[in-house]
Write a protein that holds these residues in place. Structure first.
Motif, PDB file in Angstrom:
ATOM      1  N   PRO A 137      -5.715  -0.554  -4.711  1.00 32.60           N
ATOM      2  CA  PRO A 137      -7.058  -0.890  -3.666  1.00 32.60           C
ATOM      3  C   PRO A 137      -7.831  -1.907  -4.494  1.00 32.60           C
ATOM      4  N   ALA A 138      -8.102  -1.635  -5.811  1.00 33.88           N
ATOM      5  CA  ALA A 138      -9.172  -2.449  -6.500  1.00 33.88           C
ATOM      6  C   ALA A 138      -8.945  -3.669  -6.509  1.00 33.88           C
ATOM      7  N   LEU A 139      -7.237  -4.372  -6.259  1.00 38.04           N
ATOM      8  CA  LEU A 139      -7.004  -5.536  -6.130  1.00 38.04           C
ATOM      9  C   LEU A 139      -6.941  -6.042  -4.822  1.00 38.04           C
ATOM     10  N   GLY A 140      -6.920  -5.198  -3.838  1.00 40.11           N
ATOM     11  CA  GLY A 140      -6.694  -5.583  -2.563  1.00 40.11           C
ATOM     12  C   GLY A 140      -5.219  -5.536  -2.170  1.00 40.11           C
ATOM     13  N   LEU A 141      -4.390  -4.902  -3.057  1.00 37.22           N
ATOM     14  CA  LEU A 141      -2.931  -5.181  -2.757  1.00 37.22           C
ATOM     15  C   LEU A 141      -2.236  -3.813  -2.024  1.00 37.22           C
ATOM     16  N   PRO A 142      -1.687  -4.055  -0.909  1.00 35.26           N
ATOM     17  CA  PRO A 142      -0.882  -3.243  -0.302  1.00 35.26           C
ATOM     18  C   PRO A 142       0.390  -2.837  -1.126  1.00 35.26           C
ATOM     19  N   PRO A 143       1.181  -1.792  -0.578  1.00 33.67           N
ATOM     20  CA  PRO A 143       2.483  -1.465  -1.238  1.00 33.67           C
ATOM     21  C   PRO A 143       3.238  -2.487  -0.763  1.00 33.67           C
ATOM     22  N   ASP A 144       4.283  -2.641  -1.740  1.00 33.51           N
ATOM     23  CA  ASP A 144       5.324  -4.277  -1.680  1.00 33.51           C
ATOM     24  C   ASP A 144       6.378  -3.606  -2.050  1.00 33.51           C
ATOM     25  N   ALA A 145       7.465  -3.498  -1.218  1.00 36.54           N
ATOM     26  CA  ALA A 145       8.944  -3.368  -1.386  1.00 36.54           C
ATOM     27  C   ALA A 145      10.049  -4.445  -1.459  1.00 36.54           C
ATOM     28  N   LYS A 146       9.388  -5.584  -0.912  1.00 37.59           N
ATOM     29  CA  LYS A 146      10.500  -6.679  -0.674  1.00 37.59           C
ATOM     30  C   LYS A 146      10.790  -7.342  -2.067  1.00 37.59           C
TER      31      LYS A 146
END
Length: 201
Positions: A137-146
């Motif tokens: 969240p601090a970097l505005g990044l969602p989870p990423d599986a791809k």
């Protein structure tokens, strides 16, 4: 369409250190869908015998270079179908041993150490695919599986086992638009980015 970038986060001559770093990165990820992909270039009959005994699930591919006759196909062989005698094995060398798409939840305990110990001095790779990086969240990044992947390039200076080396490099793979995720992941594992990112299609 999105692509991955692999960032080197550790270079070492100690495979145990590289594997330890990989496991620290993997502890950050969701590994529910993760798979092991492992490759090793084998150049002697003894190396083939050692790998065949240590990793029964491996299959083998005969490697052809551009100097050989055009149209000759790569030969894929399962371990039990390989010749037993030294002369028969020597006629197939070099061989690439491979384990692909093995779900992490299904691998035998100690698989990674066993595979790395069975390798010779040739280049190889041990990778964990389909890892899901957490939201940051601090970097505005969602989870990423791809694009989540952790990889050790063994005796190799590149991702694809084309440049032999006397060291091993640990890479973290992330979405190409999110270099900050790579920096964050490395920091969480007590590592740091040590070189430019490498395009990983």
């Amino acid at each position: 369409m999105s692509h991955a970038i692999a960032y080197p986060v550790l270079e070492t001559r100690d495979l145990t250190e590289a594997l330890d770093g990989a496991r620290r990165l993997l502890r950050i990820a969701d590994l529910e869908q993760a798979e092991i992909w492992a490759y090793a270039r084998l150049t002697t009959a003894d190396e083939v015998r050692r790998m065949r005994e240590a990793i029964p699930a491996a299959w083998y591919a005969r490697q052809f270079d551009a100097a050989q006759v055009a149209g000759e196909e790569t030969c894929f062989v399962e371990g039990p179908d390989l010749p037993i005698d030294t002369a028969g094995l020597a006629g197939l060398l070099p061989l690439e041993a491979a384990v692909e798409e093995m779900p992490l939840r299904d691998i035998p305990e100690g698989f990674e150490e066993t595979f790395l110990s069975a390798m010779g001095a040739g280049p190889g790779s041990l990778a964990w695919w389909w890892t899901t990086w957490p939201a940051v969240p601090a970097l505005g990044l969602p989870p990423d599986a791809k694009h989540g992947e952790v990889q050790i390039a063994v005796n190799s200076a590149d991702l694809y086992r084309q440049v032999p080396a006397d060291s091993h490099t640990l890479f973290v793979h992330v979405r190409s638009s999110q270099p900050e995720r790579a920096e964050w992941l490395a920091a969480q594992a007590g590592l740091q980015i040590i070189g430019p990112g490498i395009w990983d299609g």
